[in-house]
Design a protein around this motif. Structure first.
Motif, short mmCIF file in Angstrom:
data_model
loop_
_atom_site.label_atom_id
_atom_site.label_comp_id
_atom_site.label_asym_id
_atom_site.label_seq_id
_atom_site.Cartn_x
_atom_site.Cartn_y
_atom_site.Cartn_z
N PRO A 40 0.82 -1.21 0.00
CA PRO A 40 0.00 0.00 0.00
C PRO A 40 0.86 1.26 0.00
O PRO A 40 1.86 1.35 0.72
N VAL A 41 0.45 2.25 -0.77
CA VAL A 41 1.18 3.51 -0.80
C VAL A 41 1.05 4.20 0.55
O VAL A 41 -0.02 4.23 1.16
N VAL A 42 2.17 4.77 1.03
CA VAL A 42 2.14 5.54 2.28
C VAL A 42 2.81 6.91 2.14
O VAL A 42 2.74 7.71 3.07
N TRP A 43 3.43 7.17 0.98
CA TRP A 43 4.13 8.45 0.77
C TRP A 43 3.93 8.83 -0.70
O TRP A 43 4.44 8.17 -1.59
N SER A 44 3.11 9.88 -0.92
CA SER A 44 2.74 10.24 -2.29
C SER A 44 2.41 11.72 -2.37
O SER A 44 1.73 12.27 -1.49
N LYS A 45 2.91 12.37 -3.42
CA LYS A 45 2.57 13.78 -3.69
C LYS A 45 2.92 14.70 -2.51
O LYS A 45 2.20 15.63 -2.19
N GLY A 46 4.03 14.39 -1.85
CA GLY A 46 4.48 15.24 -0.76
C GLY A 46 3.69 15.12 0.51
O GLY A 46 3.72 16.03 1.36
N GLU A 92 6.04 5.52 -2.39
CA GLU A 92 5.97 5.70 -3.84
C GLU A 92 6.76 6.90 -4.36
O GLU A 92 7.50 6.78 -5.34
N TYR A 93 6.61 8.06 -3.76
CA TYR A 93 7.24 9.25 -4.32
C TYR A 93 8.74 9.34 -4.00
O TYR A 93 9.46 10.06 -4.68
N GLY A 94 9.19 8.61 -2.99
CA GLY A 94 10.61 8.62 -2.71
C GLY A 94 11.16 10.03 -2.59
O GLY A 94 10.66 10.87 -1.84
N PHE A 95 12.22 10.31 -3.38
CA PHE A 95 12.86 11.62 -3.36
C PHE A 95 12.20 12.63 -4.28
O PHE A 95 12.69 13.77 -4.39
N ALA A 96 11.14 12.25 -4.96
CA ALA A 96 10.39 13.23 -5.76
C ALA A 96 9.54 14.08 -4.81
O ALA A 96 8.95 13.57 -3.86
N SER A 97 9.48 15.38 -5.10
CA SER A 97 8.72 16.28 -4.22
C SER A 97 7.32 16.54 -4.73
O SER A 97 6.41 16.78 -3.93
N SER A 98 7.13 16.50 -6.05
CA SER A 98 5.83 16.87 -6.61
C SER A 98 5.77 16.46 -8.07
O SER A 98 6.77 16.04 -8.66
N TYR A 99 4.58 16.60 -8.63
CA TYR A 99 4.37 16.31 -10.05
C TYR A 99 3.72 17.53 -10.70
O TYR A 99 2.58 17.88 -10.39
N LYS A 124 13.74 18.42 -13.01
CA LYS A 124 12.44 17.91 -13.40
C LYS A 124 12.61 16.92 -14.53
O LYS A 124 13.37 17.15 -15.48
N LYS A 125 11.92 15.79 -14.41
CA LYS A 125 11.99 14.76 -15.45
C LYS A 125 10.65 14.04 -15.52
O LYS A 125 10.13 13.60 -14.48
N ASN A 126 10.11 13.95 -16.72
CA ASN A 126 8.81 13.29 -16.93
C ASN A 126 7.73 13.84 -16.00
O ASN A 126 6.87 13.09 -15.52
N GLY A 127 7.76 15.13 -15.76
CA GLY A 127 6.74 15.78 -14.96
C GLY A 127 7.04 15.84 -13.47
O GLY A 127 6.46 16.65 -12.75
N PHE A 128 7.94 15.00 -12.97
CA PHE A 128 8.27 14.97 -11.54
C PHE A 128 9.38 15.96 -11.22
O PHE A 128 10.41 16.01 -11.90
N ILE A 158 9.44 -2.75 4.24
CA ILE A 158 9.18 -1.46 3.58
C ILE A 158 9.64 -1.57 2.12
O ILE A 158 10.47 -2.42 1.79
N GLN A 159 9.07 -0.69 1.29
CA GLN A 159 9.41 -0.77 -0.13
C GLN A 159 9.71 0.60 -0.73
O GLN A 159 9.02 1.58 -0.50
N GLY A 160 10.79 0.63 -1.52
CA GLY A 160 11.09 1.75 -2.40
C GLY A 160 10.83 1.35 -3.84
O GLY A 160 10.48 0.21 -4.13
N ASP A 161 11.01 2.31 -4.76
CA ASP A 161 10.70 2.00 -6.16
C ASP A 161 11.62 2.78 -7.09
O ASP A 161 12.79 2.97 -6.78
N ASP A 162 11.10 3.24 -8.22
CA ASP A 162 11.94 3.94 -9.18
C ASP A 162 12.24 5.38 -8.76
O ASP A 162 12.88 6.12 -9.51
N ARG A 163 11.81 5.77 -7.54
CA ARG A 163 12.15 7.09 -7.02
C ARG A 163 12.85 7.03 -5.66
O ARG A 163 13.13 8.06 -5.08
N ILE A 164 13.14 5.84 -5.17
CA ILE A 164 13.93 5.68 -3.94
C ILE A 164 14.56 4.30 -3.91
O ILE A 164 13.83 3.30 -3.98
N PRO A 165 15.89 4.21 -3.72
CA PRO A 165 16.81 5.33 -3.88
C PRO A 165 17.02 5.64 -5.35
O PRO A 165 17.36 4.74 -6.13
#
Length: 383
Positions: A40-46, A92-99, A124-128, A158-165
């Motif tokens: 389940p997502v626990v960190w998204s869109k700041g 989900e958002y990892g080190f991304a701050s916003s979209y 900024k890359k691909n909107g993020f 815990i899980q990271g993805d394509d934005r952490i690390p």
């Protein structure tokens, strides 16, 4: 029999987390379909999907406003435990701050945390838009969120993805990172973001962050799993500084879910074949369960492709997969869920133990699954 049968639960294009009743219904549906772990997502869109004291102290708010006066993570853990599903929260958002929000509320409050490209612009890359994943304060912040969840919830990892690390390769040109690079190499970082040494140096910083994350999570509970779902190697290394082969070699991850997101079976097969032939050893294979794309925007996976993908995973000695994302199971009157329930997931499977994840695959593992491959491949014809 043990397999990794996982699904991502999002808070975008999904109503699962909107109420405890929705969560309970989804957990019932997943266990009936044959799944054994949810992400389940626990960190998204700041913002967090649980009440966070870290966020309150740093930014003045505790949770995504959609969930005020609730704790969706606590509700999900309770409902998942009720039906004996494992729970591995997904940052989900990892080190991304916003979209597409110019850094959003995080960088509005902490502009010094911004990642910079070679022109000094916000990365900024691909909107993020991105925080500086190489900065120690930013790393401390994200790790504090992870440890907050680890310490406060009955979870399995815990899980990271394509934005952490991770961080886009175009980043690292902020003053602090440039100074560190100059101190080590006595020269400015190259303007080519994919220069070999510059790429590896930054990727190593992120790998060392993952090593620290591993140590600190395991110090709380050594049985917690470190799960990562990076972009596929070596594209993820060149574009997002994700050196996932080194993560496996150093034993920094317990589970790896490369995002093999392709919209046809032949393209998916090529990724999996390369993975097992070139990128993971037989001893590492038990830790790998590819990410499979069920749906995104207007795309829906076909029943044929779904059956083929699982059959090929088993043929290659890969005992599991994680699907993106839940709503794809429910489309077309639960069509893809029925394929799983009546086919590859018809018999229940236990989630692998931590000890089993560290064990090499038996030499004849492929032969035992090969006998069932033809039957699995025929299943799609029923739907």
């Amino acid at each position: 029999m043990s397999e990794i049968r996982g699904i991502w639960i999002t808070n975008t294009d999904s109503a699962v987390l909107d109420s405890q009743a929705n969560i309970a219904e989804a957990m019932n549906f997943l266990t009936a379909t044959g799944f054994n772990v949810v992400f389940p997502v626990v960190w998204s869109k700041g913002a967090t999907v649980y009440p966070s004291q870290v966020m309150r102290s740093q930014f003045g708010f505790a949770i995504d406003p959609r969930y005020t006066d609730r704790d969706p993570l606590a509700e999900l853990v309770a409902e998942a435990r009720r039906v004996e599903l494992k729970v591995i929260p997904w940052f989900e958002y990892g080190f991304a701050s916003s979209y597409n929000q110019n850094g959003g509320q995080l960088l509005a409050k902490k502009p010094e945390w911004a990642a910079r490209d070679c022109n000094g612009n916000l990365l900024k890359k691909n909107g993020f838009e991105w925080m500086n994943a190489l900065d120690s304060q930013v790393q401390d912040f994200l790790l504090s969120l992870i440890l907050e969840v680890v310490n406060n919830y009955d979870i399995d990892g815990i899980q990271g993805d394509d934005r952490i690390p991770a961080m886009p390769c175009e980043g690292g040109y902020d003053a602090g990172t440039v100074a560190r690079y100059r101190q080590k190499f006595r020269r400015q970082p190259p303007s080519n973001p994919q220069d070999r040494r510059w790429l590896q140096w930054r990727a190593d910083i992120l790998t060392n962050f993952l090593a620290r994350l591993n140590r600190e999570v395991k110090a709380v509970n050594p049985n917690l799993l470190i799960s990562m779902a990076p972009s596929i190697y070596d594209w993820g290394y060149k574009e997002y500084l994700q050196d996932s082969q080194t993560w496996l070699q150093r034993g920094l991850v317990d589970l790896l879910h490369p995002q093999a997101y392709r919209r046809d079976f032949n393209s998916y097969k090529q990724i999996v074949d390369r993975l097992v032939k070139e990128q993971v050893t037989p001893q590492q294979r038990s830790r790998v369960a590819p990410g499979v794309l069920l749906n995104i925007s207007s795309y829906r996976m076909t029943p044929q492709y779904l059956s083929q993908a699982i059959a090929h995973n088993r043929y290659c000695g890969i005992n599991g997969e994680v699907f993106f994302f839940y709503e794809g199971l429910r489309s077309d009157n639960n069509a893809l869920a029925k394929v799983l329930r009546n086919g590859a997931y018809a018999k229940s499977a236990a989630f692998p133990s931590v000890a089993n994840l560290a064990q090499p695959q038996p030499e004849n593992a492929g032969s035992s699954v090969a006998r069932g491959i033809q039957n699995l491949l025929k299943l799609w014809q029923r739907f």
